[in-house]
Design a protein around this motif. Structure first.
Motif, PDB file in Angstrom:
ATOM      1  N   PRO A  96      -3.013  -6.380   0.765  1.00 24.81           N
ATOM      2  CA  PRO A  96      -4.119  -5.591   0.507  1.00 24.81           C
ATOM      3  C   PRO A  96      -4.160  -4.656   1.891  1.00 24.81           C
ATOM      4  O   PRO A  96      -4.071  -5.092   3.021  1.00 24.81           O
ATOM      5  CB  PRO A  96      -5.179  -6.588   0.463  1.00 24.81           C
ATOM      6  CG  PRO A  96      -4.613  -7.806  -0.053  1.00 24.81           C
ATOM      7  CD  PRO A  96      -3.061  -7.718   0.562  1.00 24.81           C
ATOM      8  N   VAL A  97      -4.389  -3.420   1.938  1.00 19.22           N
ATOM      9  CA  VAL A  97      -4.439  -2.528   2.939  1.00 19.22           C
ATOM     10  C   VAL A  97      -5.463  -2.896   3.771  1.00 19.22           C
ATOM     11  O   VAL A  97      -5.398  -2.918   5.186  1.00 19.22           O
ATOM     12  CB  VAL A  97      -4.596  -1.046   2.452  1.00 19.22           C
ATOM     13  CG1 VAL A  97      -4.979  -0.219   3.679  1.00 19.22           C
ATOM     14  CG2 VAL A  97      -3.402  -0.752   1.882  1.00 19.22           C
ATOM     15  N   GLY A  98      -7.082  -3.563   3.259  1.00 19.41           N
ATOM     16  CA  GLY A  98      -7.768  -3.929   4.330  1.00 19.41           C
ATOM     17  C   GLY A  98      -7.372  -5.155   5.190  1.00 19.41           C
ATOM     18  O   GLY A  98      -8.116  -5.162   6.370  1.00 19.41           O
ATOM     19  N   ALA A  99      -6.409  -5.809   4.987  1.00 18.86           N
ATOM     20  CA  ALA A  99      -6.073  -7.035   5.635  1.00 18.86           C
ATOM     21  C   ALA A  99      -5.308  -6.273   7.086  1.00 18.86           C
ATOM     22  O   ALA A  99      -5.051  -7.114   8.020  1.00 18.86           O
ATOM     23  CB  ALA A  99      -4.836  -7.866   4.919  1.00 18.86           C
ATOM     24  N   PHE A 100      -4.826  -5.132   6.882  1.00 16.85           N
ATOM     25  CA  PHE A 100      -4.479  -4.500   8.100  1.00 16.85           C
ATOM     26  C   PHE A 100      -5.520  -3.973   8.873  1.00 16.85           C
ATOM     27  O   PHE A 100      -5.143  -4.107  10.222  1.00 16.85           O
ATOM     28  CB  PHE A 100      -3.420  -3.340   7.910  1.00 16.85           C
ATOM     29  CG  PHE A 100      -2.056  -3.679   7.252  1.00 16.85           C
ATOM     30  CD1 PHE A 100      -1.006  -4.099   7.942  1.00 16.85           C
ATOM     31  CD2 PHE A 100      -2.198  -3.288   5.808  1.00 16.85           C
ATOM     32  CE1 PHE A 100       0.131  -4.565   7.333  1.00 16.85           C
ATOM     33  CE2 PHE A 100      -0.766  -3.823   5.206  1.00 16.85           C
ATOM     34  CZ  PHE A 100       0.308  -4.482   5.955  1.00 16.85           C
ATOM     35  N   ALA A 101      -6.691  -3.627   8.580  1.00 18.29           N
ATOM     36  CA  ALA A 101      -7.671  -3.513   9.497  1.00 18.29           C
ATOM     37  C   ALA A 101      -7.382  -2.257  10.406  1.00 18.29           C
ATOM     38  O   ALA A 101      -7.573  -2.102  11.429  1.00 18.29           O
ATOM     39  CB  ALA A 101      -8.452  -4.535  10.304  1.00 18.29           C
ATOM     40  N   ASP A 102      -6.846  -1.239   9.580  1.00 15.19           N
ATOM     41  CA  ASP A 102      -6.231  -0.010  10.231  1.00 15.19           C
ATOM     42  C   ASP A 102      -6.862   1.134   9.536  1.00 15.19           C
ATOM     43  O   ASP A 102      -6.179   1.620   8.454  1.00 15.19           O
ATOM     44  CB  ASP A 102      -4.638  -0.154  10.252  1.00 15.19           C
ATOM     45  CG  ASP A 102      -3.912   1.207  10.735  1.00 15.19           C
ATOM     46  OD1 ASP A 102      -4.655   2.081  11.061  1.00 15.19           O
ATOM     47  OD2 ASP A 102      -3.034   1.156  10.628  1.00 15.19           O
ATOM     48  N   PRO A 103      -7.733   1.752   9.863  1.00 13.49           N
ATOM     49  CA  PRO A 103      -8.076   3.052   9.342  1.00 13.49           C
ATOM     50  C   PRO A 103      -7.136   4.340   9.351  1.00 13.49           C
ATOM     51  O   PRO A 103      -7.458   4.894   8.525  1.00 13.49           O
ATOM     52  CB  PRO A 103      -9.409   3.616  10.142  1.00 13.49           C
ATOM     53  CG  PRO A 103      -9.861   2.178  10.970  1.00 13.49           C
ATOM     54  CD  PRO A 103      -8.730   1.505  11.092  1.00 13.49           C
ATOM     55  N   GLY A 104      -6.211   4.192  10.125  1.00 15.33           N
ATOM     56  CA  GLY A 104      -4.985   5.240  10.047  1.00 15.33           C
ATOM     57  C   GLY A 104      -3.956   4.885   9.009  1.00 15.33           C
ATOM     58  O   GLY A 104      -2.715   5.651   9.015  1.00 15.33           O
ATOM     59  N   PHE A 105      -4.139   3.741   8.187  1.00 12.41           N
ATOM     60  CA  PHE A 105      -3.184   3.470   7.247  1.00 12.41           C
ATOM     61  C   PHE A 105      -2.938   4.443   6.303  1.00 12.41           C
ATOM     62  O   PHE A 105      -3.515   5.353   5.973  1.00 12.41           O
ATOM     63  CB  PHE A 105      -3.545   2.228   6.513  1.00 12.41           C
ATOM     64  CG  PHE A 105      -2.433   1.580   5.768  1.00 12.41           C
ATOM     65  CD1 PHE A 105      -1.818   0.543   6.623  1.00 12.41           C
ATOM     66  CD2 PHE A 105      -2.207   1.640   4.664  1.00 12.41           C
ATOM     67  CE1 PHE A 105      -0.639  -0.311   6.103  1.00 12.41           C
ATOM     68  CE2 PHE A 105      -0.969   0.975   3.933  1.00 12.41           C
ATOM     69  CZ  PHE A 105      -0.255   0.173   4.894  1.00 12.41           C
ATOM     70  N   PRO A 106      -1.481   4.893   5.988  1.00  8.40           N
ATOM     71  CA  PRO A 106      -1.203   5.936   4.800  1.00  8.40           C
ATOM     72  C   PRO A 106      -2.287   5.903   3.656  1.00  8.40           C
ATOM     73  O   PRO A 106      -2.452   4.897   3.115  1.00  8.40           O
ATOM     74  CB  PRO A 106       0.256   5.467   4.500  1.00  8.40           C
ATOM     75  CG  PRO A 106       0.632   4.973   5.810  1.00  8.40           C
ATOM     76  CD  PRO A 106      -0.414   3.845   6.206  1.00  8.40           C
ATOM     77  N   VAL A 107      -2.365   7.052   3.029  1.00  3.47           N
ATOM     78  CA  VAL A 107      -3.391   7.222   2.078  1.00  3.47           C
ATOM     79  C   VAL A 107      -2.723   6.956   0.798  1.00  3.47           C
ATOM     80  O   VAL A 107      -1.341   6.849   0.821  1.00  3.47           O
ATOM     81  CB  VAL A 107      -3.357   8.822   2.038  1.00  3.47           C
ATOM     82  CG1 VAL A 107      -4.298   9.232   0.636  1.00  3.47           C
ATOM     83  CG2 VAL A 107      -4.003   9.177   3.380  1.00  3.47           C
ATOM     84  N   PRO A 108      -3.342   6.152  -0.152  1.00  6.66           N
ATOM     85  CA  PRO A 108      -2.744   5.992  -1.619  1.00  6.66           C
ATOM     86  C   PRO A 108      -2.281   7.317  -2.071  1.00  6.66           C
ATOM     87  O   PRO A 108      -2.533   8.260  -2.200  1.00  6.66           O
ATOM     88  CB  PRO A 108      -3.689   5.362  -2.295  1.00  6.66           C
ATOM     89  CG  PRO A 108      -4.995   5.319  -1.315  1.00  6.66           C
ATOM     90  CD  PRO A 108      -5.034   5.960  -0.238  1.00  6.66           C
ATOM     91  N   THR A 109      -0.965   7.005  -2.854  1.00 11.50           N
ATOM     92  CA  THR A 109      -0.581   8.041  -3.547  1.00 11.50           C
ATOM     93  C   THR A 109      -0.324   7.694  -5.158  1.00 11.50           C
ATOM     94  O   THR A 109       0.012   8.634  -5.816  1.00 11.50           O
ATOM     95  CB  THR A 109       1.046   7.980  -3.255  1.00 11.50           C
ATOM     96  OG1 THR A 109       1.752   6.640  -3.317  1.00 11.50           O
ATOM     97  CG2 THR A 109       1.075   8.392  -1.733  1.00 11.50           C
ATOM     98  N   VAL A 110      -1.064   6.601  -5.616  1.00  5.39           N
ATOM     99  CA  VAL A 110      -1.042   6.175  -6.961  1.00  5.39           C
ATOM    100  C   VAL A 110      -2.631   5.503  -7.078  1.00  5.39           C
ATOM    101  O   VAL A 110      -3.030   4.817  -6.340  1.00  5.39           O
ATOM    102  CB  VAL A 110      -0.141   5.245  -7.233  1.00  5.39           C
ATOM    103  CG1 VAL A 110      -0.106   4.907  -8.768  1.00  5.39           C
ATOM    104  CG2 VAL A 110       1.351   5.538  -7.049  1.00  5.39           C
ATOM    105  N   SER A 111      -3.123   5.885  -8.198  1.00  2.96           N
ATOM    106  CA  SER A 111      -4.410   5.418  -8.632  1.00  2.96           C
ATOM    107  C   SER A 111      -4.259   4.883  -9.985  1.00  2.96           C
ATOM    108  O   SER A 111      -3.900   5.807 -10.756  1.00  2.96           O
ATOM    109  CB  SER A 111      -5.749   6.340  -8.426  1.00  2.96           C
ATOM    110  OG  SER A 111      -6.714   6.014  -8.849  1.00  2.96           O
ATOM    111  N   VAL A 112      -4.599   3.618 -10.102  1.00  2.00           N
ATOM    112  CA  VAL A 112      -4.081   2.917 -11.619  1.00  2.00           C
ATOM    113  C   VAL A 112      -5.474   2.683 -12.252  1.00  2.00           C
ATOM    114  O   VAL A 112      -6.638   2.294 -11.453  1.00  2.00           O
ATOM    115  CB  VAL A 112      -3.141   2.028 -11.558  1.00  2.00           C
ATOM    116  CG1 VAL A 112      -1.911   2.532 -11.031  1.00  2.00           C
ATOM    117  CG2 VAL A 112      -3.544   0.604 -10.679  1.00  2.00           C
TER     118      VAL A 112
END
Length: 131
Positions: A96-112
């Protein structure tokens, strides 16, 4: 090659990853909404060999809409999910991206599961949109 650390709220369980994710996606399914307590889940997929897990986890497995099983690993102390594994994608660890606590994490490329998306959510316009 970047190194990132994802962890639970109490830092007992963590995942150290090297390299960029092979996929970053958001999921609007009702199960992900319930699991995260949010209106969607955002996750990043990494090759298993690029992930090092530390700490103890408790697991919860569930069968998805398409029949495959996902096994979620969460901290037995604070309850936060730090990573999961998906049947059919054994060569990857999903975090889960939130577990990185990194606002600069790469943007999602897929939305399901966009058919279950809350009406006010706006996925990235350049993402692949899957109903």
């Amino acid at each position: 090659m970047p190194t990132r650390i994802a962890s639970c709220s109490c830092a007992q369980l963590s995942a150290r990853v090297t390299g960029e994710p092979v996929r970053v996606s958001i999921c609007h399914c009702l199960a992900c909404q319930r699991r995260t307590g949010s209106v969607f889940a955002e996750q990043a997929r990494f090759p298993r060999e690029n992930v090092t897990i530390s700490g103890q986890s408790t697991v919860y497995s569930r069968v998805g809409d398409e029949g495959s099983c996902a096994t979620f690993h969460f901290c037995p102390q604070c309850g936060a999910t730090v990573y999961y594994e998906s049947e059919g994608l054994e060569e990857y660890v999903i975090i889960p991206v939130g577990a990185f606590a990194d606002p600069g994490f790469p943007v999602p490329t897929v939305s399901v599961y966009e058919e279950r998306m809350h009406h006010w959510v706006v996925p990235p316009p350049d993402a692949e949109h899957i109903p």
